[in-house]
Structure formats: structure tokens, C-alpha cells
Design a protein around this motif. Structure first.
Motif, PDB file in Angstrom:
ATOM      1  N   GLY A 115      -5.205 -46.444 -98.870  1.00 11.92           N
ATOM      2  CA  GLY A 115      -4.991 -47.094-100.162  1.00 11.92           C
ATOM      3  C   GLY A 115      -3.611 -47.741-100.153  1.00 11.92           C
ATOM      4  O   GLY A 115      -2.641 -47.140 -99.688  1.00 11.92           O
ATOM      5  N   THR A 132     -15.319 -35.491 -89.978  1.00  7.87           N
ATOM      6  CA  THR A 132     -13.968 -35.244 -90.486  1.00  7.87           C
ATOM      7  C   THR A 132     -13.591 -36.172 -91.639  1.00  7.87           C
ATOM      8  O   THR A 132     -12.492 -36.060 -92.178  1.00  7.87           O
ATOM      9  CB  THR A 132     -12.938 -35.457 -89.361  1.00  7.87           C
ATOM     10  N   PHE A 133     -14.492 -37.102 -91.993  1.00  9.01           N
ATOM     11  CA  PHE A 133     -14.107 -38.134 -92.959  1.00  9.01           C
ATOM     12  C   PHE A 133     -13.592 -37.543 -94.271  1.00  9.01           C
ATOM     13  O   PHE A 133     -12.549 -37.938 -94.778  1.00  9.01           O
ATOM     14  CB  PHE A 133     -15.277 -39.088 -93.246  1.00  9.01           C
TER      15      PHE A 133
HETATM   16  P1  ATP Z   1     -11.465 -40.845-101.576  1.00  8.84           P
HETATM   17  O1  ATP Z   1     -11.731 -41.832-102.692  1.00  8.84           O
HETATM   18  O2  ATP Z   1     -12.197 -41.146-100.305  1.00  8.84           O
HETATM   19  O3  ATP Z   1     -11.572 -39.412-102.016  1.00  8.84           O
HETATM   20  P2  ATP Z   1      -8.765 -41.145-102.332  1.00  8.84           P
HETATM   21  O4  ATP Z   1      -8.784 -42.529-102.904  1.00  8.84           O
HETATM   22  O5  ATP Z   1      -8.788 -39.983-103.234  1.00  8.84           O
HETATM   23  O6  ATP Z   1      -9.934 -41.021-101.231  1.00  8.84           O
HETATM   24  P3  ATP Z   1      -5.995 -41.226-101.729  1.00  8.84           P
HETATM   25  O7  ATP Z   1      -5.626 -40.258-102.784  1.00  8.84           O
HETATM   26  O8  ATP Z   1      -5.700 -42.673-101.955  1.00  8.84           O
HETATM   27  O9  ATP Z   1      -7.542 -41.031-101.359  1.00  8.84           O
HETATM   28  O10 ATP Z   1      -5.350 -40.719-100.358  1.00  8.84           O
HETATM   29  C1  ATP Z   1      -4.847 -41.619 -99.379  1.00  8.84           C
HETATM   30  C2  ATP Z   1      -5.567 -41.456 -98.055  1.00  8.84           C
HETATM   31  O11 ATP Z   1      -5.632 -40.078 -97.669  1.00  8.84           O
HETATM   32  C3  ATP Z   1      -7.028 -41.903 -98.079  1.00  8.84           C
HETATM   33  O12 ATP Z   1      -7.137 -43.294 -97.922  1.00  8.84           O
HETATM   34  C4  ATP Z   1      -7.586 -41.152 -96.899  1.00  8.84           C
HETATM   35  O13 ATP Z   1      -7.328 -41.828 -95.688  1.00  8.84           O
HETATM   36  C5  ATP Z   1      -6.810 -39.842 -96.912  1.00  8.84           C
HETATM   37  N1  ATP Z   1      -7.646 -38.819 -97.551  1.00  8.84           N
HETATM   38  C6  ATP Z   1      -7.769 -38.547 -98.855  1.00  8.84           C
HETATM   39  N2  ATP Z   1      -8.644 -37.539 -99.071  1.00  8.84           N
HETATM   40  C7  ATP Z   1      -9.082 -37.166 -97.845  1.00  8.84           C
HETATM   41  C8  ATP Z   1      -9.987 -36.166 -97.381  1.00  8.84           C
HETATM   42  N3  ATP Z   1     -10.606 -35.342 -98.224  1.00  8.84           N
HETATM   43  N4  ATP Z   1     -10.196 -36.049 -96.055  1.00  8.84           N
HETATM   44  C9  ATP Z   1      -9.570 -36.864 -95.179  1.00  8.84           C
HETATM   45  N5  ATP Z   1      -8.702 -37.818 -95.557  1.00  8.84           N
HETATM   46  C10 ATP Z   1      -8.451 -37.982 -96.864  1.00  8.84           C
END
Ligand code: ATP
Length: 453
Positions: free
Chosen positions: A272, A194-195
Motif C-alpha cells: 500500500g 503465505t499470502f
Molecule cells: P489486506 O487488505 O490484504 O488485509 P492491508 O491493506 O490490511 O492488507 P496494510 O495494512 O496496508 O495491509 O499492510 C501493508 C502490507 O503488509 C500489505 O500490503 C501486505 O503486503 C502486508 N500484509 C498485511 N497483512 C498481511 C498478512 N496478513 N499476511 C501477510 N502480509 C500482510
């Protein structure tokens, strides 16, 4: 090839999640839908415990933070103004040999030669920008005028409602608006269970403050958020605050940290924490022509507040909770022989089921009636599970495997058959130490609620 221990561990976790009803593949009977997951009876409890605890410590326990719940579909103008329509993209590369569609950062670089991670092929297209937002149409006509997107983050509805919330809540700076809700990203390569999903949930806070205090609140929220993860049972040793260097940060941010966790598949972002300056409010002021500003009663000044945003993923945190909790040890079986025990060592606060209630024997009416009575006594206070089938040792193992921290067993002493002094007492078993203590039924609610809250 021997699989690494961490790969094996992850496989066991994925299999347990399905077998015990934490997480299923979405639309499984039709072959699934890549990047989408369903939470089963235990998964939904775990997720709910996490969201409720976040809401409790981020909103209810703070005088200056209020909540909101925005819609998933919004006016397209929001996504133009926020920059998502033009720039919310990942660079994508196609492998012409095996037709794999890759995020550019997945391509392997071997001595300056770019290779496909799937087939080793070297015939790759040049990277091109792929917008991660899901496009949809509002209303009956499918043309440009009806286009909008499923929200890729919850934050924008907070920014565009800033003025309304400020007015009704009558808060003074610094103050925050919190939201938990679904977000959607058409990820090029969903992976690691699910990550990285295409549909997920976020828990976001926008904390509005004065410009001169931006960095102070960034540092404050980083520490608060690290404490949060410790309070839900994630060890500090596996958490990392990674400061994003200037050249990798969004141009408008004056400081960003990623809170990372050591998953079995590597160190990856959970949350973040970003100081976004006044960028978002200014963008919406420019595009909408509406004054999204703040009036300071004392100094009689009007200005656009700055914002610090801790943005966490529900699904990623649920996965981290399960990975952190998964353990194997040894315990004696019915005959005293040591066997491997799978145990999820959830913090009691997060555990989907807090306590199981077990009559020693299924075919003894009095034991069963007493156990059911205790189940009813506890149910208004916590999620309990009544189980009468199988040998008692097996029943304990089943609960250990889903992380239930406590088990109450009703035996003949409870009925007062052996010793009058022990009548109306039960054994209370602890999942981790497997030790049992004898407690009075009348004390159960207060003992258990103090241990699971
Ligand atoms: P990544 O670099 O892993 O794609 P991101 O930096 O784009 O993440 P943010 O836009 O900062 O992610 O979104 C805030 C939070 O939302 C992330 O820290 C994560 O926990 C969650 N998140 C973002 N994209 C996803 C995804 N595709 N699936 C699950 N959780 C997500």
C-alpha cells in the motif's frame, strides 16, 4: 471437477516450496499452526536478498532516508492513540451450519441471499467487529493494567520515535525513516499459502514532507515502488496500481494506491502506498502531550509534517517472486531425450544460490580438489553450492529447480589434459539459455559479481 490451470500451478509451487526447503508449515510435526510459516534454508536466503535489496535502494542509496528497528511490544497507549485498539477490526460472520468463521467479505451473495462459501448454509450470524491485534500481558500479573498487543504494523514505532530520530540524524524535510520487521494480525481466515498470514514481515517507509508536497511525493513513491518490483524480476504486465476510491480510503488519507500482483489465485495487494497526512503524528501529539513537530530553520516556522507511506509485505513479495519465477520447459536428458524441466527463473539478484560448483566426476581427486578450490574462491562474494553427486545433467536440473542462475563445471580441460591453452578454465552455464561459455578461473569472481549484484 477439473482444477483450473492456475490452481494446479499454485499446488505445484506449494509442493516445490516444501520439497526444496523454501517454506514449511510452522510446528508441522504437531499438526501446524494456522497462518504461521517457517522459511527453510533456501527461503531464508530469498527473503534476506529481498530485504537487503529493499534496504539498499530505500536507505543506503538515498541521502535523506535513515533506518530504525523498533520493538514489537510497545506501550498500550500507542495502540489507543493510533486508533488500532478501537478500530483495527474486520467484520466477522459465523456459519451456524458448519461452524465456519468467515470474514464478512467472503460470504457469497446469491440473488440477495447470503450463503456460507464452505457449505452453502444460509444460517449466518450478523457481522460483528473482530479486533485483529494479538493481545498479551506484560509482566507477571494478567489484568487490564498489564495488557498490550503484538504490533500489527511496524509504522507506529517510527511515528513515536519521530522526534528522537529527527534530532540525531539532523535531516531536513523531506526525509524518511525506514524499518523492516515482524508484524502480527489475528486474521480471521489465513489463506492462499503465505499470502495472508498471522505472523509476517513488513518493509515500511515513513516519508515526512510539507503538506503542500504530499500529493507530489505520493506519486513519486508509487513510481519508485513499481520500479522496485521490476528490478527484482516481477514483470510490469503483472503489476497494477489500483487507486483506492474516496469512499474506501481511511478517512485521514488524501490518496492511497494498492500495488497489486496477478498471483495464480487472483489479483491481490503486495503493497500500500498511502498519503496519511499528519494524522498519526497529530494523534500521538494529542495523546502523549509531546511536541512531535518540525522546526524550519529558514522560515523559522514550527509545524507537524505530513507523511507518505509505502508499506510492503516481505512474505507476499517472496511469494510473488516464487510465483513469477516458476516455469516449466523442456530440456534433453542424459540420453538426449526431451524431458520436462522445472525452473525457477529468479532474477540473479534474488536467487538464493548464485552459482553451483560441480566437478564433472566425483571419483577424480584432481577434479574434486579444483572444484572445492573454486567454491572457496567464490564463497566470500556470494552464496555458492558445491555438488558432486549424480550425473552432471541431474545436478543441473536440481539447480534449475531452485533457481540458481549459474553453474561452474570443472572438467578435464580445466586440468589441461586435452589442450594446454584451456588449463585453468571452466564452463559457465546459464540457467535460462542452458548455454555454456568457457571462462578463466581468474575471471570468475568479476564475471559473476557483475551479473548477480
Ligand atoms: P489486506 O487488505 O490484504 O488485509 P492491508 O491493506 O490490511 O492488507 P496494510 O495494512 O496496508 O495491509 O499492510 C501493508 C502490507 O503488509 C500489505 O500490503 C501486505 O503486503 C502486508 N500484509 C498485511 N497483512 C498481511 C498478512 N496478513 N499476511 C501477510 N502480509 C500482510
Amino acid at each position: 471437477m477439473n482444477k483450473s490451470l492456475e490452481t494446479q500451478r499454485m499446488e505445484k509451487i506449494v509442493s516445490l516450496c516444501k520439497r526444496r526447503g523454501f517454506i514449511f508449515q510452522s510446528s508441522e510435526i504437531y499438526g501446524g499452526l494456522n497462518g504461521c510459516w517457517d522459511y527453510g534454508p533456501l527461503g531464508v536466503e530469498l527473503k534476506r536478498n529481498l530485504k537487503n535489496y529493499w534496504w539498499r535502494v530505500m536507505v543506503h542509496e538515498r541521502e535523506n532516508i535513515v533506518g530504525m528497528d523498533g520493538s514489537i511490544l510497545m506501550n498500550r497507549a500507542v495502540w489507543k492513540a493510533s486508533g488500532h485498539e478501537d478500530t483495527f477490526t474486520d467484520p466477522m460472520v459465523d456459519c451456524r451450519s458448519c461452524k465456519a468463521r468467515l470474514r464478512a467479505d467472503q460470504v457469497i451473495d446469491k440473488k440477495g441471499i447470503q450463503q456460507c462459501p464452505n457449505c452453502g448454509g444460509k444460517d449466518l450470524t450478523a457481522p460483528r467487529a473482530f479486533n485483529l491485534m494479538f493481545k498479551t500481558f506484560v509482566g507477571a500479573t494478567e489484568d487490564e493494567s498489564s495488557v498490550t498487543y503484538l504490533r500489527p504494523e511496524t509504522a507506529q514505532s517510527i511515528f513515536v520515535q519521530f522526534k528522537n530520530v529527527l534530532e540525531v540524524s539532523r535531516k531536513k524535510l523531506p526525509f524518511g525513516i525506514a524499518q523492516i520487521g515482524k508484524a502480527f494480525r489475528n486474521e480471521i481466515n489465513p489463506r492462499n499459502f503465505t499470502f495472508r498470514s498471522r505472523e509476517f514481515e513488513q518493509m515500511e517507509l515513513e516519508y515526512f514532507c510539507r503538506e503542500e508536497e504530499g500529493i507530489k511525493w505520493l506519486d513519486y513513491w508509487l513510481e519508485e515502488r513499481l520500479k522496485f518490483y521490476e528490478n527484482i524480476g516481477i514483470s510490469r504486465a503483472k503489476l497494477h496500481a489500483h487507486e483506492i476510491p474516496d469512499e474506501e480510503r481511511a478517512f485521514y488519507s488524501k490518496g492511497t494506491y494498492d500495488i497489486e500482483y496477478d498471483f495464480p489465485f487472483g489479483r491481490q495487494e503486495l503493497e500500500g502506498v498511502a498519503y496519511r497526512t499528519d494524522y498519526d503524528l497529530q494523534q500521538h501529539i494529542k495523546a502523549s502531550g509531546k511536541p512531535l513537530d518540525y522546526f524550519d530553520e529558514e522560515t523559522k516556522q514550527r509545524f507537524v509534517p505530513h507523511v507518505v507511506e509505502p508499506s510492503a509485505g516481505v512474505d507476499r513479495t517472496v511469494l510473488a517472486l516464487i510465483c513469477e519465477a516458476y516455469d516449466e520447459d523442456t530440456a534433453p536428458d542424459e540420453k538426449g531425450k526431451l524431458e520436462t524441466r522445472v525452473v525457477l527463473r529468479f532474477h540473479p539478484r534474488m536467487a538464493p544460490i548464485k552459482c553451483s560448483v560441480l566437478p564433472l566426476l566425483k571419483n577424480n581427486e584432481q577434479l574434486v580438489a579444483k572444484a572445492k578450490e573454486i567454491g572457496d574462491l567464490l564463497r566470500p562474494h556470494m552464496n555458492v553450492f558445491y555438488d558432486e553427486t549424480g550425473a552432471i545433467g541431474r545436478r543441473y536440473r536440481r539447480q534449475d529447480e531452485i533457481g540458481t542462475p549459474f553453474a561452474v563445471t570443472v572438467d578435464f580441460e580445466t586440468l589441461g589434459e586435452k589442450d594446454r591453452a584451456l588449463q585453468d578454465t571452466v564452463t559457465l552455464r546459464d540457467r535460462d539459455s542452458m548455454k555454456q561459455e568457457r571462462v578463466r578461473i581468474t575471471e570468475l569472481v568479476s564475471i559473476l559479481t557483475s551479473r548477480v549484484c
